[in-house]
Design a protein around this motif. Structure first.
Motif, mmCIF file in Angstrom:
data_model
loop_
_atom_site.group_PDB
_atom_site.id
_atom_site.type_symbol
_atom_site.label_atom_id
_atom_site.label_comp_id
_atom_site.label_asym_id
_atom_site.label_seq_id
_atom_site.Cartn_x
_atom_site.Cartn_y
_atom_site.Cartn_z
ATOM 1 N N LEU A 99 72.203 28.529 47.125
ATOM 2 C CA LEU A 99 70.828 28.963 47.862
ATOM 3 C C LEU A 99 70.594 30.430 48.024
ATOM 4 N N THR A 100 71.529 31.078 47.676
ATOM 5 C CA THR A 100 71.650 32.588 47.745
ATOM 6 C C THR A 100 71.070 33.113 46.346
ATOM 7 N N TRP A 101 71.772 32.846 45.121
ATOM 8 C CA TRP A 101 71.494 33.394 44.058
ATOM 9 C C TRP A 101 70.820 32.575 42.870
ATOM 10 N N LEU A 102 71.184 31.080 42.775
ATOM 11 C CA LEU A 102 70.868 30.396 41.777
ATOM 12 C C LEU A 102 69.285 30.060 42.273
ATOM 13 N N ILE A 103 68.986 29.270 43.027
ATOM 14 C CA ILE A 103 67.811 28.945 43.650
ATOM 15 C C ILE A 103 67.691 29.290 44.965
ATOM 16 N N PRO A 104 67.327 30.630 45.289
ATOM 17 C CA PRO A 104 67.445 31.467 46.478
ATOM 18 C C PRO A 104 66.551 31.392 47.629
ATOM 19 N N PHE A 105 66.589 29.871 47.986
ATOM 20 C CA PHE A 105 65.588 29.607 49.404
ATOM 21 C C PHE A 105 66.198 30.150 50.633
ATOM 22 N N ALA A 106 67.421 30.843 50.520
ATOM 23 C CA ALA A 106 67.953 31.491 51.761
ATOM 24 C C ALA A 106 67.176 32.709 51.989
ATOM 25 N N PHE A 107 66.714 33.242 50.872
ATOM 26 C CA PHE A 107 65.643 34.475 50.952
ATOM 27 C C PHE A 107 64.385 34.069 51.380
ATOM 28 N N VAL A 108 63.909 33.000 51.632
ATOM 29 C CA VAL A 108 62.446 32.691 52.314
ATOM 30 C C VAL A 108 62.611 32.427 53.822
ATOM 31 N N GLY A 109 63.856 32.458 54.318
ATOM 32 C CA GLY A 109 63.983 32.110 55.703
ATOM 33 C C GLY A 109 65.068 32.850 56.443
ATOM 34 N N VAL A 110 66.399 32.247 56.270
ATOM 35 C CA VAL A 110 67.592 32.973 57.251
ATOM 36 C C VAL A 110 67.547 34.300 56.847
ATOM 37 N N ILE A 111 67.744 34.739 55.560
ATOM 38 C CA ILE A 111 68.141 36.064 55.050
ATOM 39 C C ILE A 111 67.397 37.219 55.918
ATOM 40 N N PRO A 112 65.911 36.925 55.293
ATOM 41 C CA PRO A 112 65.303 38.022 55.660
ATOM 42 C C PRO A 112 64.877 38.077 57.346
ATOM 43 N N ALA A 113 65.051 36.968 57.990
ATOM 44 C CA ALA A 113 64.968 36.872 59.391
ATOM 45 C C ALA A 113 66.255 37.500 60.056
ATOM 46 N N SER A 114 67.478 37.431 59.366
ATOM 47 C CA SER A 114 68.570 38.136 60.004
ATOM 48 C C SER A 114 68.362 39.761 60.064
ATOM 49 N N TYR A 115 67.333 40.282 59.386
ATOM 50 C CA TYR A 115 67.004 41.629 59.361
ATOM 51 C C TYR A 115 66.895 42.023 60.851
ATOM 52 N N PHE A 116 66.164 41.126 61.521
ATOM 53 C CA PHE A 116 65.679 41.425 62.853
ATOM 54 C C PHE A 116 66.594 40.929 63.928
ATOM 55 N N LEU A 117 67.434 39.937 63.447
ATOM 56 C CA LEU A 117 68.351 39.005 64.494
ATOM 57 C C LEU A 117 69.728 39.770 64.489
ATOM 58 N N GLY A 118 70.090 40.657 63.675
ATOM 59 C CA GLY A 118 71.105 41.397 63.369
ATOM 60 C C GLY A 118 72.388 40.548 62.726
ATOM 61 N N ASP A 119 73.236 41.050 62.724
ATOM 62 C CA ASP A 119 74.644 40.422 61.861
ATOM 63 C C ASP A 119 75.444 39.430 62.573
ATOM 64 N N HIS A 120 75.516 38.578 62.020
ATOM 65 C CA HIS A 120 76.577 37.369 62.971
ATOM 66 C C HIS A 120 77.874 37.125 62.178
ATOM 67 N N GLY A 121 78.258 38.306 61.322
ATOM 68 C CA GLY A 121 79.572 38.258 60.775
ATOM 69 C C GLY A 121 79.526 37.512 59.539
ATOM 70 N N ASP A 122 78.369 37.298 58.887
ATOM 71 C CA ASP A 122 78.211 36.558 57.656
ATOM 72 C C ASP A 122 77.505 37.545 56.562
ATOM 73 N N GLY A 123 77.132 38.849 57.030
ATOM 74 C CA GLY A 123 76.388 39.758 56.066
ATOM 75 C C GLY A 123 75.094 39.411 55.561
ATOM 76 N N LEU A 124 74.669 38.407 56.175
ATOM 77 C CA LEU A 124 73.129 38.278 55.830
ATOM 78 C C LEU A 124 72.154 39.299 56.242
ATOM 79 N N ALA A 125 72.349 40.023 57.277
ATOM 80 C CA ALA A 125 71.560 41.133 57.662
ATOM 81 C C ALA A 125 71.534 42.298 56.424
ATOM 82 N N GLN A 126 72.672 42.405 55.924
ATOM 83 C CA GLN A 126 72.787 43.512 54.796
ATOM 84 C C GLN A 126 72.136 42.787 53.594
ATOM 85 N N LEU A 127 71.978 41.664 53.315
ATOM 86 C CA LEU A 127 71.192 40.947 52.222
ATOM 87 C C LEU A 127 69.625 41.059 52.421
#
Length: 263
Positions: free
Chosen positions: A204-232
């Motif tokens: 979901l992150t690198w092959l068919i990156p649907f994480a980049f249409v929801g949870v990853i960009p949203a993490s920029y505003f929600l902050g780090d949850h220990g999963d590194g998504l905010a940095q991505l």
């Protein structure tokens, strides 16, 4: 300017059609909102049984869903390619498109644009604003431009993936059925990906990156949850450009293989 004027002409034709059948327009809007409401209710029901989901609170997951709705509504408006194989390949309408001077992909997307889908984007903005207040998130002057940039990147991720998948029709005479499958997979992107196993997270992150249409960009505003998504999150526009470029390359190669409708 040529393509802008072409877009405006297509939009006027769409508006004239919908003004003729206004009830159909409002039924379509209502159906879209009802579908999104059902998905939202499902999330709320989940949190009736657990206080957090992968370390994310209810308001945070709902915020992610609100963000997910914004690029999805824009994508649904301008990349409405669900019936491409049947209409343009089986029925031969691609022959008509290829005789015109504008790029064929641009013509196909404009002929099938669906502005009522933007209602879903507006609903997503309302959901995000509500969660933003509930979570007490700070609002900095750069948040709006970053939001627009992340939404644009997410739309391009959608567009690139579905353009490439739609182009499979040029290589196969029969519909592959992969679009409905991909439609179901994309819904995984609206949940925290740390609730999935490592293989699904990687996919979901690198092959068919649907994480980049929801949870990853949203993490920029929600902050780090220990999963590194905010940095991505800031990679979203890059992923969008990469996958949109790949999608167009697959499309253009497929058009070269197209030999016209048979009898």
């Amino acid at each position: 300017m040529f393509y802008l004027s072409l877009f405006w002409d297509y939009f006027k034709n769409y508006a004239k059609t919908k003004l003729t059948y206004r009830a159909d327009f409002w039924i379509e809007v209502l159906a879209d909102l009802s579908f999104q409401a059902v998905n939202l209710v499902f999330i709320l029901i989940v949190f009736q049984h657990t206080p957090t989901l992968g370390g994310w609170s209810e308001a945070e997951v709902v915020f992610v869903y609100g963000f997910f709705m914004v690029p999805y509504g824009i994508f649904g408006t301008f990349f409405n390619l669900w019936n491409f194989s049947d209409r343009y390949i089986t029925k031969g309408e691609m022959d008509r498109v290829l005789t015109r001077p504008a790029h064929n992909w641009f013509q196909v997307t404009l002929e099938n644009m669906d502005p009522p889908s933007l209602i879903g984007s507006l609903a997503g903005i309302v959901i995000m604003a509500s969660c933003w207040v509930e979570l007490g998130l700070p609002l900095e002057f750069w948040d709006i431009p970053v939001m627009l940039l992340l939404v644009a990147g997410a739309v391009l991720v959608y567009g690139g993936l579905y353009t490439a998948l739609t182009a499979i029709s040029f290589y196969s005479d029969a519909p592959t059925g992969i679009l409905p499958l991909m439609y179901n997979i994309q819904n995984y992107g609206r949940y925290p990906i740390n609730i999935y196993n490592k293989i699904i997270r990687f996919m979901l992150t690198w092959l068919i990156p649907f994480a980049f249409v929801g949870v990853i960009p949203a993490s920029y505003f929600l902050g780090d949850h220990g999963d590194g998504l905010a940095q991505l999150a800031l990679l979203t526009p890059v992923m969008g450009i990469v996958f949109m470029t790949l999608g167009m390359l697959v499309w253009n190669h497929g058009v070269k293989r197209y030999r016209g409708a048979g009898s």
